[in-house]
Write an enzyme that holds these catalytic residues in place. Sequence first.
Site, PDB file in Angstrom:
ATOM      1  N   ASN A   9      34.322  37.856  41.544  1.00  0.00           N
ATOM      2  CA  ASN A   9      35.002  36.652  41.076  1.00  0.00           C
ATOM      3  C   ASN A   9      34.405  35.482  41.849  1.00  0.00           C
ATOM      4  OD1 ASN A   9      36.683  34.572  40.393  1.00  0.00           O
ATOM      5  ND2 ASN A   9      38.535  35.447  41.318  1.00  0.00           N
ATOM      6  N   TRP A  10      33.546  34.743  41.163  1.00  0.00           N
ATOM      7  CA  TRP A  10      32.853  33.647  41.852  1.00  0.00           C
ATOM      8  C   TRP A  10      33.785  32.469  42.147  1.00  0.00           C
ATOM      9  CZ3 TRP A  10      27.553  33.011  38.784  1.00  0.00           C
ATOM     10  CH2 TRP A  10      26.789  34.178  38.982  1.00  0.00           C
ATOM     11  N   LYS A  11      34.962  32.473  41.527  1.00  0.00           N
ATOM     12  CA  LYS A  11      35.903  31.345  41.656  1.00  0.00           C
ATOM     13  C   LYS A  11      35.160  30.036  41.325  1.00  0.00           C
ATOM     14  CE  LYS A  11      38.712  34.081  44.729  1.00  0.00           C
ATOM     15  NZ  LYS A  11      39.728  34.128  45.774  1.00  0.00           N
ATOM     16  N   HIS A 104      45.396  35.341  37.942  1.00  0.00           N
ATOM     17  CA  HIS A 104      45.011  35.329  39.357  1.00  0.00           C
ATOM     18  C   HIS A 104      46.052  34.522  40.138  1.00  0.00           C
ATOM     19  CE1 HIS A 104      42.781  34.664  43.046  1.00  0.00           C
ATOM     20  NE2 HIS A 104      41.994  35.655  42.685  1.00  0.00           N
ATOM     21  N   GLU A 106      45.748  32.413  42.356  1.00  0.00           N
ATOM     22  CA  GLU A 106      45.400  30.997  42.525  1.00  0.00           C
ATOM     23  C   GLU A 106      45.819  30.199  41.292  1.00  0.00           C
ATOM     24  OE1 GLU A 106      41.318  31.709  43.580  1.00  0.00           O
ATOM     25  OE2 GLU A 106      41.969  32.525  45.505  1.00  0.00           O
ATOM     26  N   GLU A 175      46.171  42.298  44.122  1.00  0.00           N
ATOM     27  CA  GLU A 175      45.622  41.348  45.098  1.00  0.00           C
ATOM     28  C   GLU A 175      46.765  40.757  45.923  1.00  0.00           C
ATOM     29  OE1 GLU A 175      41.460  39.849  43.736  1.00  0.00           O
ATOM     30  OE2 GLU A 175      42.983  38.403  43.163  1.00  0.00           O
ATOM     31  N   GLY A 181      40.986  35.755  50.788  1.00  0.00           N
ATOM     32  CA  GLY A 181      40.234  34.728  51.503  1.00  0.00           C
ATOM     33  C   GLY A 181      40.638  34.578  52.958  1.00  0.00           C
ATOM     34  N   SER A 219      39.925  40.139  50.461  1.00  0.00           N
ATOM     35  CA  SER A 219      39.047  40.350  51.627  1.00  0.00           C
ATOM     36  C   SER A 219      38.376  41.722  51.624  1.00  0.00           C
ATOM     37  CB  SER A 219      39.809  40.120  52.935  1.00  0.00           C
ATOM     38  OG  SER A 219      40.254  38.772  52.999  1.00  0.00           O
ATOM     39  N   GLY A 240      35.983  38.370  45.990  1.00  0.00           N
ATOM     40  CA  GLY A 240      35.773  36.927  46.018  1.00  0.00           C
ATOM     41  C   GLY A 240      34.570  36.575  46.877  1.00  0.00           C
ATOM     42  N   GLY A 241      34.834  36.196  48.134  1.00  0.00           N
ATOM     43  CA  GLY A 241      33.782  35.707  49.025  1.00  0.00           C
ATOM     44  C   GLY A 241      32.557  36.605  49.103  1.00  0.00           C
TER      45      GLY A 241
HETATM   46  P1  13P Z   1      38.365  37.318  48.665  1.00  0.00           P
HETATM   47  O1  13P Z   1      37.545  38.570  48.441  1.00  0.00           O
HETATM   48  O2  13P Z   1      37.541  36.132  48.997  1.00  0.00           O
HETATM   49  O3  13P Z   1      39.497  37.570  49.589  1.00  0.00           O
HETATM   50  O4  13P Z   1      39.023  36.971  47.236  1.00  0.00           O
HETATM   51  C1  13P Z   1      39.685  37.967  46.550  1.00  0.00           C
HETATM   52  C2  13P Z   1      40.025  37.446  45.195  1.00  0.00           C
HETATM   53  O5  13P Z   1      40.858  36.581  45.056  1.00  0.00           O
HETATM   54  C3  13P Z   1      39.284  38.006  44.062  1.00  0.00           C
HETATM   55  O6  13P Z   1      39.855  37.625  42.860  1.00  0.00           O
END
Ligand code: 13P
Length: 262
Positions: A9-11, A104, A106, A175, A181, A219, A240-241
Amino acid sequence: MRRKLVVGNWKMNGSLQDNEALLVAVADGIGAAAAAGKPACDVAVCAPFPYLAQVRDFQARRAAAALFDIGAQDVSQHENGAFTGDVSAAMLRDFGVRYAIVGHSERRQHQAESDVNVALKVKRALAAGITPIVCVGESLREREAGMTEFIVKRQLSAVIHLNGPCVSEIAVAYEPVWAIGTGQTAMPQQAQAVHAALRAQLGAAIDRADRVRILYGGSMNAANAAELLAQPDIDGGLIGGAALKAPDFLKIIAAAACPKAA
Ligand code: 13P
């Protein structure tokens, strides 16, 4: 046995130039592993909407890139019409999108998406032949109050209620909000307990709950992926990251392809 699925997930990150470098590195890594006869898992990258065409064009240019699928980070709950800024499931299909992240945390937090919004988005995605990756997860306050199962089951039950037996076609991502994050990952056994509860909830509602992949996100990284992915109900990761760094993403893919005993 469910085939593992690793989704990046590149966000809201990337640029034409950065994406190209990341796609080349990921495609090269997956291609090299395949050429060496290493075991594989399913892989997808969820790019921001404007870059879906870039990922699709990259796929067309590079045979090895066909080893991963294209995903989006959201989909409209509406079919079409006067919904400025929304992107429909049919539009995503036009760009070869196979997966769409839905609900998600977010978006639940910053765009005030409700459980009902999420359930409607799932319906639109499924109708267009896109696999929705339905995100559920509790906040730190909710975990500390002992409400984890209650929260994730409430989030999933809205999706089950509206979509019925079609829910066998979704993927779920657990999640925990406190792990996203933050570098703070759920313990493998902690995550497994929630995944098992979600699987039981699906099993009580539909016939083919065993085929639904339940991913872990929050994470997940190159160092902790193998232990998480060794849990019986953790069927992959939503990353994510670490998905923005090709070497890390490739290590997670390798861990998913070859899960070790915990
Ligand atoms: P991180 O891997 O950066 O914690 O993000 C997880 C996420 O929200 C994937 O959708």
